[in-house]
Enzyme design. Structure first.
Site, PDB file in Angstrom:
ATOM      1  N   LYS A   1       0.840  -1.199   0.000  1.00 60.00           N
ATOM      2  CA  LYS A   1       0.000   0.000   0.000  1.00 60.00           C
ATOM      3  C   LYS A   1       0.877   1.253   0.000  1.00 60.00           C
ATOM      4  O   LYS A   1       0.717   2.136  -0.825  1.00 60.00           O
ATOM      5  CB  LYS A   1      -0.867  -0.033   1.260  1.00 60.00           C
ATOM      6  CG  LYS A   1      -2.169   0.689   1.169  1.00 60.00           C
ATOM      7  CD  LYS A   1      -3.113   0.074   2.202  1.00 60.00           C
ATOM      8  CE  LYS A   1      -3.945   1.088   2.926  1.00 60.00           C
ATOM      9  NZ  LYS A   1      -4.826   0.457   3.936  1.00 60.00           N
TER      10      LYS A   1
ATOM     11  N   GLY B   1      -4.937  -4.039   5.121  1.00 64.73           N
ATOM     12  CA  GLY B   1      -4.141  -5.078   4.466  1.00 64.73           C
ATOM     13  C   GLY B   1      -4.740  -6.464   4.634  1.00 64.73           C
ATOM     14  O   GLY B   1      -4.827  -7.248   3.686  1.00 64.73           O
ATOM     15  N   ARG B   2      -5.170  -6.776   5.839  1.00 63.09           N
ATOM     16  CA  ARG B   2      -5.670  -8.134   6.101  1.00 63.09           C
ATOM     17  C   ARG B   2      -7.049  -8.378   5.510  1.00 63.09           C
ATOM     18  O   ARG B   2      -7.577  -9.484   5.603  1.00 63.09           O
ATOM     19  CB  ARG B   2      -5.644  -8.422   7.599  1.00 63.09           C
ATOM     20  CG  ARG B   2      -6.378  -7.417   8.470  1.00 63.09           C
ATOM     21  CD  ARG B   2      -5.996  -7.625   9.949  1.00 63.09           C
ATOM     22  NE  ARG B   2      -6.603  -6.670  10.865  1.00 63.09           N
ATOM     23  CZ  ARG B   2      -6.107  -5.469  11.153  1.00 63.09           C
ATOM     24  NH1 ARG B   2      -5.011  -5.049  10.568  1.00 63.09           N
ATOM     25  NH2 ARG B   2      -6.722  -4.690  12.030  1.00 63.09           N
TER      26      ARG B   2
ATOM     27  N   LYS C   1       8.751  -1.516  14.552  1.00 62.32           N
ATOM     28  CA  LYS C   1       9.392  -1.031  13.320  1.00 62.32           C
ATOM     29  C   LYS C   1      10.399   0.075  13.638  1.00 62.32           C
ATOM     30  O   LYS C   1      11.499   0.105  13.093  1.00 62.32           O
ATOM     31  CB  LYS C   1       8.334  -0.475  12.357  1.00 62.32           C
ATOM     32  CG  LYS C   1       7.498  -1.530  11.662  1.00 62.32           C
ATOM     33  CD  LYS C   1       6.600  -0.887  10.603  1.00 62.32           C
ATOM     34  CE  LYS C   1       5.393  -1.764  10.316  1.00 62.32           C
ATOM     35  NZ  LYS C   1       4.405  -1.126   9.464  1.00 62.32           N
TER      36      LYS C   1
ATOM     37  N   GLU D   1      10.282  -5.307   4.104  1.00 64.84           N
ATOM     38  CA  GLU D   1      10.531  -6.619   3.507  1.00 64.84           C
ATOM     39  C   GLU D   1      10.263  -6.583   2.004  1.00 64.84           C
ATOM     40  O   GLU D   1      11.028  -7.130   1.198  1.00 64.84           O
ATOM     41  CB  GLU D   1       9.608  -7.672   4.145  1.00 64.84           C
ATOM     42  CG  GLU D   1       9.927  -8.025   5.588  1.00 64.84           C
ATOM     43  CD  GLU D   1       9.272  -7.081   6.592  1.00 64.84           C
ATOM     44  OE1 GLU D   1       8.780  -5.995   6.197  1.00 64.84           O
ATOM     45  OE2 GLU D   1       9.255  -7.437   7.785  1.00 64.84           O
TER      46      GLU D   1
ATOM     47  N   HIS E   1      -2.138 -36.584  14.227  1.00 69.13           N
ATOM     48  CA  HIS E   1      -0.878 -37.256  14.546  1.00 69.13           C
ATOM     49  C   HIS E   1       0.095 -36.290  15.202  1.00 69.13           C
ATOM     50  O   HIS E   1       1.295 -36.526  15.204  1.00 69.13           O
ATOM     51  CB  HIS E   1      -0.279 -37.861  13.281  1.00 69.13           C
ATOM     52  CG  HIS E   1      -1.147 -38.937  12.720  1.00 69.13           C
ATOM     53  ND1 HIS E   1      -0.948 -40.263  12.983  1.00 69.13           N
ATOM     54  CD2 HIS E   1      -2.269 -38.872  11.952  1.00 69.13           C
ATOM     55  CE1 HIS E   1      -1.886 -40.981  12.391  1.00 69.13           C
ATOM     56  NE2 HIS E   1      -2.698 -40.164  11.753  1.00 69.13           N
TER      57      HIS E   1
ATOM     58  N   GLU F   1      -4.426  -9.752  14.580  1.00 74.84           N
ATOM     59  CA  GLU F   1      -4.074  -8.356  14.312  1.00 74.84           C
ATOM     60  C   GLU F   1      -5.294  -7.463  14.538  1.00 74.84           C
ATOM     61  O   GLU F   1      -5.176  -6.326  14.978  1.00 74.84           O
ATOM     62  CB  GLU F   1      -3.549  -8.206  12.873  1.00 74.84           C
ATOM     63  CG  GLU F   1      -2.897  -6.861  12.605  1.00 74.84           C
ATOM     64  CD  GLU F   1      -2.000  -6.877  11.364  1.00 74.84           C
ATOM     65  OE1 GLU F   1      -0.781  -7.001  11.513  1.00 74.84           O
ATOM     66  OE2 GLU F   1      -2.523  -6.764  10.236  1.00 74.84           O
TER      67      GLU F   1
END
Lengths: 545, 545
Positions: free
Chosen positions: B204, B265-266, B510, B210, B382, B351
């Site tokens: 955005k 974003g999510r 950050k 990253e 398992h 979040e």
């Protein structure tokens, strides 16, 4: 073994309860101010791993009391009992000797060790021949791809190790199929050629539903491609104790590698279950992986309780779970190749310690194993870290950080390191409402808006974490890391008084699963189960059209 | 919006506390016996999904009280407020209009809708041209591979949808790179050819650390392969609001697709962030995905609170979290292609609801968002199911089950279904000590041994779960499923009185990350941080040799 006192009956438990009342509200930064030495001294080094446990809601007194708890719970005797092969798995009357699988000598366990050495030699032989391109399929093509079919411990361990050691891969590609959902196998086989594919069927009993279903489908795939029944011997290996069932399946006895009843599935990556890893990285690297774990075993046996890395991590687990109310534990490897580590540790810890009765069968009135979860950093920072920083739950964290990268790209890796250390620090220091308000004003927000938003930016801090570092993620440090968590899991089980080596809780689901499968396949049984399950079976039937 | 009463101040809250005291120890099987109708009536259907919530520690009275709680908390007004574009994200003064991204008409939001429709047309154009093989790289090769570079919401959503809809894939392969660990990009690019690879940079702000780091590395890879700066226009698209930064990077303005500040974003997979999905499955399927979500939006708006699927799931979350003490929620999709669903839901829920102050900035004295975790069935059986069945923690579970499989392999899929229903049933019914003893005797164990082991095989039962089924996992039902969890998350946020649409808690990390990166890159600052971080930075420096 003698019956043991429950955790809540130990003298140190009462003492720790008092300390927890104080430390629950403590400021970790204040603990550093009061005791500047803790930065260097709340650290340990073992088998190529460094643990920093200074950022915890813990002072030296509480640490000493926790070590006293370990001592009182008999860890000093239980650790050698485990490693020396006592029948520590008391509900199944057997030892838990995964440490022998990585041992370089057998000591008192010469007979078992001889079998281990023989199996290693056979693993080595397969791994080396495959890597030299000496194994061929039914049409004479060289085997280039290996598919491990297994589930649980026959999948999570080898899958993790193979992925984590990607920089060491040779020419043979290893794939993993676990789920009974046919899409798992189908998606994997899509890219493979039957003529050059070898399957390794991992199932101790050779009766695991998912593994057998997938192996039969793999067998059909091979036969449909033109292989004969006799050709199957070239394309299937088995890791099993049930030679008869493997032979019935069509796997030659000489293609079966052993498992032992004294190794639990979730502790079995060190055995022939790890064959796919040995193929992927080559035998020499696999031996380094074993040696790394053995170095951790040695530390675990020899280090005093208060300087014993697995013991310390276990005491932190019990401290947060039983004294400070945490119900979960988050593991954050800052290395993309360790992204499967939380999955592996979920099985290791939750299958081992998700128990509600003591090893003597007494119902416990305290918490045992927590939920373990996590993901590779920095991914989680853009996902669930919001909750770690500002949520209402206590989530003790383990950061795991290789200090150098195989990629050779130092700039990006430095960012990874900076983010890891920053998250651990941020959890501890937080940000006051006043600091948040100032930060907002500095961004140019009007006074009223800064005032309104400050509580949303404020962070309480005092959220605990450990940092585990290593020079690089190598076969040896990976082996040490997995052994560290194995032993941590064992110690917590001992502190809780449970048997971490059985898993009776998964049996009933298998039985009911077989019953429902019968019903879905046409067995009569109207109304036998609960009304919800009956209804859902009807919904499924209708959906088949 | 007017300031709201905290959860604990609502009249229904007090009533529910009383009910919780009784129901905490209830037998769910007894609830079925007392009220045989619940099997059929504690169910809902919406947008192609069926929810069975009958196996819960809940009777009709408590259910009614929960619905009263939702009503009292104002959900009846908050739902239309959300969907109609009120400034529900009050700390950022904006609406949360992800539902508009999948709408087939704009209603009162005509202006915004026009932009959405325009963006859709451009997405469609890219997706169709790529699928027709009309886009070429710098040397004239057809683009065959798309790499999405994004993190968090710009990664988890598109990655999940692309994987989940694998049976619908066309000829273009989509890959995902997120982690700042350089191994992530390196491993992905290894198998790709620069001449036929297109990158989609999703950020955005076009400032995400990253994503920018990886995009620059991808750019270098392209240039090193022989592309010129001018060629980059053929190999890079951006999804961003920051056109200037994208242009500086070398991405042509006509290759930028929009984002909007009214989409978090999510919640962004429905926007151009989903472009890689549209490419993978084709435009028509992507439209079906949107339509499935829109059908859930319609249900969410129109259904009364007591028959509203997202509301019901949210009330269960609050019931277990705030009245019965659960700190976690486990999601178990019985479909291998949904193995990323827990990762996606972790971001969505943790979040959104990992907050400790109300939307008005008041500190809350009750729990908000739980830890969400899980894995694809049958894998977890398992692994961690031992803890679900016999652990000491309450872990409410959602089972998600497509009733038919795309693979056409009915036998294996039937096993998957049987296992899913069996786990849900087993959690509820458990097994008494007496039944365990009999089972052991039936296996031929001697009396004493059966007596000793019975408590280890016994299971308490009464562990709650929902079952969500669908005819098949299609683009439409996947869309409905994700919208269901989005709205559930919103409702829980409203019940807790928090703003689920901001994420201020990730900011400080950050800032501190940038500070530490500076230090690792040589900035002076000796002793500025806490002693543990200072020490760890030193350890890192030493490791660089």
């Amino acid at each position: 073994m003698a019956s043991r006192t429950p955790l809540t009956g130990l003298a140190a438990h009462a003492e720790l309860q008092g300390m927890a009342r104080t430390l629950r509200g403590a400021s970790i930064e204040q603990l550093f101010a009061d005791d500047p030495g803790r930065a260097g001294e709340f650290t340990l080094e073992a088998a190529g791993l460094q643990l920093d446990y200074s950022k915890h809601l813990l002072d030296r007194e509480a640490q000493a009391a926790l070590v006293a708890l370990a001592d009182e719970a008999g860890l000093g005797e239980r650790i050698p009992a485990l490693l020396d092969g006592a029948d520590i798995n008391n509900t199944e009357n057997r030892p838990a000797l995964h440490s022998l699988l990585r041992a370089s000598s057998g000591g008192e366990l010469a007979d078992k060790f001889e079998e281990v050495v023989a199996a290693r030699a056979r693993m080595r032989d397969y791994a080396e021949r495959l890597n030299r391109g000496e194994l061929q399929g039914y049409s004479g093509e060289t085997i280039t791809d290996v598919v491990n079919i297994g589930i649980g411990g026959s999948d999570l361990g080898p899958r993790l190790v193979t992925e984590a050691l990607r920089p060491y891969h040779g020419s043979v590609n290893c794939h993993y199929v676990a789920n009974v959902d046919p899409a798992d196998l189908q998606d994997t086989l899509q890219a493979l050629d039957p003529r050059s594919t070898l399957f390794i069927v991992c199932s101790k009993s050779f009766r695991t539903e998912e593994t057998l279903t997938n192996s039969l489908a793999a067998r059909d795939w091979m036969l449909e491609a033109g292989a004969t029944e006799a050709d199957l011997a070239l394309h299937f290996l088995a890791i099993t104790t049930n030679l008869e069932a493997a032979t019935d399946f069509g796997i030659a006895t000489e293609n079966c590698l052993p498992m032992w009843d004294w190794v639990g599935g979730r502790y079995s990556v060190w055995s022939a279950v790890g064959l796919s890893c040995a193929i992927a990285v080559g035998w020499e690297r696999f031996e380094q992986f074993l040696a790394g774990a053995e170095a951790m075993d040695r530390h675990f046996r020899e280090a005093p309780l208060g300087a014993n890395m697995p013991v310390l991590l276990s005491l932190l687990e019990v401290w947060y779970g039983n004294f400070l109310g945490a119900g979960n534990h988050v593991v954050l490897p800052y290395d993309n190749s360790l992204q499967r580590l939380p999955d592996f540790l979920q099985q290791l810890t939750m299958e081992s310690n998700g128990k509600r009765v003591s090893e003597d069968g007494q119902a416990l009135d305290y918490s045992t194993g927590p939920v373990l979860w996590g993901s590779a950093g920095t991914m989680g920072q853009h996902s669930f870290h919001q909750l770690l920083h500002q949520g209402t739950l206590l989530c003790p964290a383990d950061f795991i950080l290789p200090l150098t990268s195989h990629t050779g790209i130092t700039g990006s890796h430095r960012r990874l390191v900076a983010n890891c250390l920053a998250q651990s620090r941020t959890l501890m220091v937080g940000r006051s409402r006043e600091a948040a308000r100032e930060a907002l004003l500095a961004r140019g927000l009007p006074e009223g808006e800064a005032e309104r938003l400050a509580p949303h930016l404020a962070m309480p801090g005092n959220r605990p974490s450990s940092v585990i570092t290593m020079q690089a993620l190598t076969p040896a440090t990976l082996g040490a890391l997995l052994a560290l968590y194995e032993h941590r899991t064992f110690c917590s089980g001992q502190l809780w008084g449970i048997n971490p080596f059985d898993q009776w809780g998964v049996e009933l689901g298998k039985e009911i699963g077989a019953e429902i499968l019968g019903r879905l396949s046409g067995d009569v049984g109207e109304g036998k189960m609960d009304p919800a399950t009956e209804r859902l079976m009807g919904v499924w039937e209708q959906a088949q059209g």
